[in-house]
Design a protein around this motif. Structure first.
Motif, mmCIF file in Angstrom:
data_model
loop_
_atom_site.group_PDB
_atom_site.id
_atom_site.type_symbol
_atom_site.label_atom_id
_atom_site.label_comp_id
_atom_site.label_asym_id
_atom_site.label_seq_id
_atom_site.Cartn_x
_atom_site.Cartn_y
_atom_site.Cartn_z
ATOM 1 N N SER A 24 -11.924 -25.040 -64.749
ATOM 2 C CA SER A 24 -12.378 -26.516 -65.119
ATOM 3 C C SER A 24 -13.496 -27.083 -64.420
ATOM 4 O O SER A 24 -13.597 -27.040 -63.111
ATOM 5 C CB SER A 24 -11.255 -27.514 -64.937
ATOM 6 N N ARG A 25 -14.571 -27.079 -65.268
ATOM 7 C CA ARG A 25 -15.897 -27.544 -64.477
ATOM 8 C C ARG A 25 -15.612 -29.069 -63.915
ATOM 9 O O ARG A 25 -16.162 -29.390 -62.914
ATOM 10 C CB ARG A 25 -17.043 -27.597 -65.592
ATOM 11 N N GLU A 26 -14.967 -29.779 -64.591
ATOM 12 C CA GLU A 26 -14.845 -31.084 -64.306
ATOM 13 C C GLU A 26 -13.742 -31.211 -62.691
ATOM 14 O O GLU A 26 -14.212 -31.845 -62.068
ATOM 15 C CB GLU A 26 -13.833 -32.080 -65.354
ATOM 16 N N LEU A 27 -12.965 -30.266 -62.696
ATOM 17 C CA LEU A 27 -11.961 -30.351 -61.426
ATOM 18 C C LEU A 27 -13.028 -29.786 -60.539
ATOM 19 O O LEU A 27 -12.836 -29.962 -59.095
ATOM 20 C CB LEU A 27 -10.847 -29.255 -61.646
ATOM 21 N N LEU A 42 -13.543 -31.345 -56.756
ATOM 22 C CA LEU A 42 -13.063 -30.508 -55.624
ATOM 23 C C LEU A 42 -14.224 -30.298 -54.613
ATOM 24 O O LEU A 42 -14.063 -30.582 -53.418
ATOM 25 C CB LEU A 42 -12.754 -28.981 -55.936
ATOM 26 N N LYS A 43 -15.424 -30.271 -55.002
ATOM 27 C CA LYS A 43 -16.430 -30.256 -54.335
ATOM 28 C C LYS A 43 -16.647 -31.593 -53.506
ATOM 29 O O LYS A 43 -16.937 -31.798 -52.142
ATOM 30 C CB LYS A 43 -17.904 -30.042 -54.910
ATOM 31 N N LEU A 44 -16.165 -32.629 -53.765
ATOM 32 C CA LEU A 44 -16.262 -34.067 -53.131
ATOM 33 C C LEU A 44 -15.382 -33.750 -52.032
ATOM 34 O O LEU A 44 -15.521 -34.637 -50.966
ATOM 35 C CB LEU A 44 -16.034 -35.210 -53.993
ATOM 36 N N PHE A 45 -14.185 -33.260 -52.082
ATOM 37 C CA PHE A 45 -13.111 -32.948 -51.020
ATOM 38 C C PHE A 45 -13.140 -31.830 -50.245
ATOM 39 O O PHE A 45 -12.374 -31.835 -49.222
ATOM 40 C CB PHE A 45 -11.805 -33.272 -51.596
#
Length: 104
Positions: free
Chosen positions: A70-73, A77-80
């Motif tokens: 999922s692109r949204e996920l 994820l990149k934020l964390f």
């Protein structure tokens, strides 16, 4: 049982594995296994759906490669990433992951 061997001559498996890995120069393989194995534990602490939508596919030279369906996920994820790296390193027992490359 604080001794390395108990009264029957048995040793704890983690002690044997670490010693054997060092003896045969398999520390990198052990680290790779531990990092990939602990990906799901670490990422599930942030996103429930990550267990079904992501998979750790490779770990080399401190970089964990993760496939994401999922692109949204992937964006979330990149934020964390810094926090996930911290958790994985804690689960592995030493700092081995320095970056996470997320492919969607």
């Amino acid at each position: 049982m604080s001794n390395k061997k108990d009264s029957r001559g048995f040793s704890r498996i983690d002690k044997v594995l670490n010693k054997t890995a060092k003896q045969y120069h398999l520390e990198q393989a052990m680290s790779r296994y531990k990092v990939i194995k602990n990906w799901q534990n670490a990422v599930s602490q942030f996103f429930d759906e990550a267990a079904n939508l992501t998979k750790a596919v490779d770990f080399q030279k401190g970089v964990l490669k993760v496939a994401c369906l999922s692109r949204e996920l992937a964006v979330r994820l990149k934020l964390f990433v810094p926090r996930i790296i911290e958790i994985i390193n804690r689960l592995v027992g030493r700092p081995v992951v320095y970056a996470i490359a997320i492919e969607s």
